[in-house]
Design a protein around this motif. Structure first.
Motif, PDB file in Angstrom:
ATOM      1  N   HIS A  39       0.840  -1.195   0.000  1.00  0.00           N
ATOM      2  CA  HIS A  39       0.000   0.000   0.000  1.00  0.00           C
ATOM      3  C   HIS A  39       0.878   1.250   0.000  1.00  0.00           C
ATOM      4  CE1 HIS A  39      -3.326   2.692   0.897  1.00  0.00           C
ATOM      5  NE2 HIS A  39      -2.506   3.255   1.748  1.00  0.00           N
ATOM      6  N   LEU A  40       1.904   1.260   0.844  1.00  0.00           N
ATOM      7  CA  LEU A  40       2.804   2.411   0.904  1.00  0.00           C
ATOM      8  C   LEU A  40       3.528   2.611  -0.415  1.00  0.00           C
ATOM      9  CD1 LEU A  40       4.236   1.835   4.488  1.00  0.00           C
ATOM     10  CD2 LEU A  40       2.556   3.553   3.788  1.00  0.00           C
ATOM     11  N   GLU A  41       3.934   1.514  -1.022  1.00  0.00           N
ATOM     12  CA  GLU A  41       4.618   1.574  -2.317  1.00  0.00           C
ATOM     13  C   GLU A  41       3.710   2.230  -3.363  1.00  0.00           C
ATOM     14  OE1 GLU A  41       7.043  -1.550  -5.209  1.00  0.00           O
ATOM     15  OE2 GLU A  41       5.787  -2.321  -3.599  1.00  0.00           O
ATOM     16  N   THR A  42       2.458   1.820  -3.392  1.00  0.00           N
ATOM     17  CA  THR A  42       1.499   2.368  -4.347  1.00  0.00           C
ATOM     18  C   THR A  42       1.170   3.820  -4.025  1.00  0.00           C
ATOM     19  OG1 THR A  42       0.548   0.180  -4.662  1.00  0.00           O
ATOM     20  CG2 THR A  42      -0.803   2.028  -5.350  1.00  0.00           C
ATOM     21  N   ALA A  43       0.917   4.117  -2.761  1.00  0.00           N
ATOM     22  CA  ALA A  43       0.504   5.458  -2.353  1.00  0.00           C
ATOM     23  C   ALA A  43       1.617   6.486  -2.532  1.00  0.00           C
ATOM     24  CB  ALA A  43       0.048   5.436  -0.898  1.00  0.00           C
ATOM     25  N   LEU A  44       2.867   6.081  -2.293  1.00  0.00           N
ATOM     26  CA  LEU A  44       3.973   7.035  -2.305  1.00  0.00           C
ATOM     27  C   LEU A  44       4.793   7.011  -3.585  1.00  0.00           C
ATOM     28  CD1 LEU A  44       5.172   6.474   1.366  1.00  0.00           C
ATOM     29  CD2 LEU A  44       3.641   8.258   0.495  1.00  0.00           C
TER      30      LEU A  44
END
Length: 127
Positions: A39-44
């Motif tokens: 999720h962090l990879e996608t969001a950031l």
């Protein structure tokens, strides 16, 4: 004076730990909920390995806690008042605190396929 400096060291250490821009972004992306690395990879828009290095530093500093669910590890802030510190820092830096509050991720990221981001749909036939 030395005794006073030693008593202030935890404050300096905390600020130093969260000071890299990527860590501030990660903390805001986790927000008051929890997030997995994908999720962090996608969001950031950052690489998984880069995010994982920062997550490890935040865990070692006792800022984050994690839990495993299958093959996913979810991260959450140990103390959500850290978000207030970031908002206050924004205000002290001349940015409106609302600009930081708006960055706190409270929505599900549709391009992430983990269970946290994409809930499993139950087929209508099984209802």
């Amino acid at each position: 004076m030395k005794k006073k400096q030693n008593s202030l060291q935890p404050i300096a250490s905390l600020l130093e730990t969260i000071s890299p821009l990527a860590r501030v972004e990660i903390l805001l992306a986790i927000g008051t909920g929890e997030a997995c690395v994908c999720h962090l990879e996608t969001a950031l828009g950052l690489r998984q390995a880069y995010i994982s290095q920062h997550l490890m530093a935040l865990r070692k500093a006792d800022i984050l806690q994690d839990r495993r669910e299958g093959r996913y590890i979810f991260y959450r802030l140990k103390d959500a008042s850290l978000l207030d510190l970031i908002a206050a820092s924004a205000r002290l830096s001349g940015l409106p605190a609302e600009s930081v509050s708006a960055l706190i991720n409270t929505r599900i990221n549709p391009s992430c396929e983990c269970p946290q981001c994409s809930p499993v749909l139950i087929p209508a036939a099984s209802l």
